[in-house]
Scaffold this motif. Structure first.
Motif, short mmCIF file in Angstrom:
data_model
loop_
_atom_site.label_atom_id
_atom_site.label_comp_id
_atom_site.label_asym_id
_atom_site.label_seq_id
_atom_site.Cartn_x
_atom_site.Cartn_y
_atom_site.Cartn_z
N PHE A 158 0.81 -1.22 0.00
CA PHE A 158 0.00 0.00 0.00
C PHE A 158 0.85 1.28 0.00
O PHE A 158 0.34 2.36 -0.28
CB PHE A 158 -0.95 0.01 1.21
N ASN A 159 2.12 1.16 0.38
CA ASN A 159 2.98 2.35 0.44
C ASN A 159 4.17 2.29 -0.51
O ASN A 159 5.10 3.08 -0.41
CB ASN A 159 3.49 2.55 1.87
N GLY A 160 4.17 1.31 -1.42
CA GLY A 160 5.23 1.24 -2.42
C GLY A 160 6.57 0.83 -1.85
O GLY A 160 7.62 1.24 -2.35
N LEU A 161 6.57 -0.02 -0.81
CA LEU A 161 7.82 -0.38 -0.13
C LEU A 161 8.21 -1.83 -0.37
O LEU A 161 7.50 -2.59 -1.03
CB LEU A 161 7.64 -0.19 1.38
N VAL A 162 9.35 -2.18 0.21
CA VAL A 162 9.82 -3.56 0.25
C VAL A 162 9.52 -4.08 1.66
O VAL A 162 9.95 -3.47 2.65
CB VAL A 162 11.34 -3.61 -0.01
N GLY A 163 8.76 -5.16 1.74
CA GLY A 163 8.41 -5.71 3.05
C GLY A 163 8.59 -7.21 3.07
O GLY A 163 8.03 -7.91 2.23
N PRO A 378 -5.45 -7.85 -3.31
CA PRO A 378 -6.40 -7.80 -4.42
C PRO A 378 -6.67 -6.39 -4.93
O PRO A 378 -7.02 -6.21 -6.08
CB PRO A 378 -7.69 -8.39 -3.83
N THR A 379 -6.53 -5.39 -4.05
CA THR A 379 -6.85 -4.01 -4.45
C THR A 379 -5.75 -3.05 -4.00
O THR A 379 -4.89 -3.40 -3.21
CB THR A 379 -8.16 -3.51 -3.81
N GLN A 380 -5.87 -1.82 -4.49
CA GLN A 380 -4.99 -0.75 -4.01
C GLN A 380 -5.60 -0.14 -2.74
O GLN A 380 -6.72 -0.47 -2.37
CB GLN A 380 -4.86 0.30 -5.12
N ILE A 414 7.16 -6.28 -3.06
CA ILE A 414 7.90 -5.16 -3.64
C ILE A 414 6.94 -4.33 -4.50
O ILE A 414 5.84 -4.79 -4.81
CB ILE A 414 9.09 -5.63 -4.52
N ASN A 415 7.37 -3.15 -4.85
CA ASN A 415 6.50 -2.28 -5.65
C ASN A 415 6.56 -2.68 -7.11
O ASN A 415 7.63 -2.71 -7.73
CB ASN A 415 6.94 -0.82 -5.46
N GLY A 420 -2.79 4.77 -11.42
CA GLY A 420 -3.67 5.82 -10.91
C GLY A 420 -3.03 6.60 -9.78
O GLY A 420 -3.72 7.07 -8.87
N GLY A 421 -1.72 6.71 -9.79
CA GLY A 421 -1.02 7.49 -8.77
C GLY A 421 -0.77 6.76 -7.46
O GLY A 421 -0.17 7.32 -6.54
N MET A 422 -1.25 5.52 -7.35
CA MET A 422 -1.03 4.77 -6.11
C MET A 422 -0.26 3.48 -6.39
O MET A 422 -0.39 2.88 -7.46
CB MET A 422 -2.38 4.43 -5.45
N PRO A 423 0.54 3.04 -5.40
CA PRO A 423 1.38 1.86 -5.62
C PRO A 423 0.60 0.55 -5.73
O PRO A 423 -0.49 0.42 -5.19
CB PRO A 423 2.27 1.83 -4.37
N VAL A 424 1.21 -0.40 -6.44
CA VAL A 424 0.69 -1.77 -6.53
C VAL A 424 1.79 -2.71 -6.06
O VAL A 424 2.93 -2.60 -6.50
CB VAL A 424 0.31 -2.12 -7.99
N GLY A 425 1.45 -3.63 -5.17
CA GLY A 425 2.45 -4.55 -4.63
C GLY A 425 2.49 -5.87 -5.37
O GLY A 425 1.46 -6.39 -5.80
#
Ligand code: GLN
Length: 446
Positions: A158-163, A378-380, A414-415, A420-425
């Motif tokens: 959800f925040n475009g990070l590596v987790g 499943p979603t952003q 990972i991103n 639409g301007g929001m990250p996808v994992g």
């Protein structure tokens, strides 16, 4: 660096709300001590970081974002806290989270609602939402989270990070407030793949204080970073792109998989047929374990005690009534029910059997493939307040992360890009204890 970090958090967190508590004096003292020692051989030495509020820090209030633990100061450090301290890390404060890590939006926190770093009207994900928002907004370069059903990977997505949710047993759970002990793992959230591997290096390893920690040598998780992925065998489960997965997520992740293929990986479609039963099995097993783990909060041993109780019975009852939030109570009831004599066979036992089927699904695929790739969620990210009234929809959001915990496998989000301007994992799932390969592929993509 620590002074600047603290000043920046003070300036930005009134808006972002990523931290429930700052440990400014302790952080500055630690930074000074690291400076005086002058040993920067460990990459974490002197670097500020945030820790999720369910990881014990000796003498410093730690609450799991629950009212029932307000004022609780652990008298010991979690093993990961000790390891961070030994590495010279500077813990600046406690990151917000869903109460006792139960949730996927950080909205069940007793204290505050954290915002998504990319859009302040959206949730940061959860339960490690404070950790993720703090890292994505640039408040700290890394944070620790915990993951029982997706709580590191989903907020990372959800925040475009590596987790990273490491293999079960890789990182000691000692001092992590137990949610579901057979599923919980601590792991890092970072902005880059390499940072993530370095933090995992620091926190991994056998610990005799956690009976499920595995006595296995810890490799350098960064050792394969930079190696190409030619010939790597990647499996893409068809169930991970079925209904419920948004077009934005599917498009972005498919494009990312095509890139892995262009780098020389072989990509095949496979099936993980029991995926659809994961959420149901998880919510029974997790609630059962959680209801049992949460028995210890009795108003006597830790934190909050209801002030007006007139008998021992009332101390228990009033403390738990006032101290726990709705989501926690829902799970205590669900878990207690599933474990009761009349329901055990139909619910707990069945769920445990499904867990085995899910493990077997993964084993079959890993006989032929190096890793599994698909979306993380499943979603952003959705709007703050949008889903909190609808627990079932929230639970279904965990469909792609839960099977990984049930099987104890390592999972890395990972991103995959922005839509639409929001990250996808994008989620990479590995063989047990093969975190290094996940970092290798993630780095090639990054
Ligand atoms: N969202 C999931 C839940 O609410 C996962 C939580 C977690 O991993 N701690 O149970």
């Amino acid at each position: 660096l620590t002074k600047e970090t603290l000043a920046n958090i003070q300036a930005t967190d009134e808006d972002l709300q990523a931290f429930v508590r700052m440990h400014e004096d302790e952080a500055l003292a630690k930074a000074r001590a690291v400076d005086e020692k002058g040993d920067f051989s460990n990459p974490l030495a002197g670097i500020p970081m945030a820790i999720k509020d369910n990881i014990a820090t000796n003498g410093l209030e730690t609450t799991g974002a629950s009212h029932i633990l307000s004022g609780f100061k652990p008298v010991y450090d979690a093993t990961v806290t000790t390891k961070l301290n030994d590495a010279g890390a500077v813990i600046v404060g406690k990151a917000n989270m869903d109460e006792f890590a139960m949730g996927g939006s950080t909205e069940t926190s007793y204290y505050k609602k954290t915002k998504n770093a990319w859009d302040h009207t959206k949730v940061p994900g959860g339960s490690s939402g404070g950790s993720a928002a703090a890292v994505a907004a640039g408040q700290v370069p890394y944070a620790l989270g915990s993951d029982t059903g997706g709580s590191i990977r989903q907020p990372a997505a959800f925040n475009g990070l590596v987790g990273m949710k490491p293999t079960y047993g890789r990182v000691s759970r000692f001092g992590l407030f137990a949610m579901a002990s057979s599923l919980d793992q601590i792991g890092p959230l970072t902005r880059t793949v390499k940072d993530n591997a370095l933090v995992l290096n620091a926190i991994s390893g056998f610990d005799k204080k956690d009976s499920t920690s595995v006595e296995l040598e810890v490799p350098d998780f960064a050792e394969k970073i930079g190696q190409d992925i030619k010939g790597m065998k990647i499996a893409v489960p068809e169930e991970y792109f079925q209904e419920g997965i948004s077009d934005e997520v599917a498009t972005q992740v498919k494009a990312a998989i095509a890139q892995l293929e262009a780098m020389g990986a072989t990509v095949d479609k496979v099936s993980l047929p029991h995926t659809q039963y994961g959420v149901a099995a998880y919510y029974i097993l997790m609630s059962s374990e959680a209801s049992s783990n949460l028995q210890r909060y009795d108003g006597i041993r830790y934190g909050f005690r209801a002030p007006d109780a007139k008998s021992l019975e009332e101390v228990y009852k009033n403390t738990r009534t006032e101290g726990f939030g709705d989501e926690v109570k829902r799970r205590i009831m669900l878990g207690t029910f599933s474990l009761s004599a009349g329901a055990y066979d139909a619910f707990f036992k069945k769920a445990a059997q499904i867990r085995t089927l899910i493990i077997e699904d993964f084993n079959k695929v890993f006989a032929d493939y190096d890793l599994i790739v698909g979306p993380t969620t499943p979603t952003q990210p959705y709007g703050i307040g949008e889903e909190i009234g609808d627990p079932k929809t929230m639970y279904l959001g965990d469909v792609l992360t839960i099977p990984v915990n049930l099987a104890g496998l390592p999972g890395l989000s990972i991103n995959a890009g922005f839509n639409g301007g929001m990250p996808v994992g994008m989620q990479l799932i590995g063989k047990p204890f093969d975190e290094a390969t996940l970092y290798q592929v993630a780095y090639a993509f990054e």
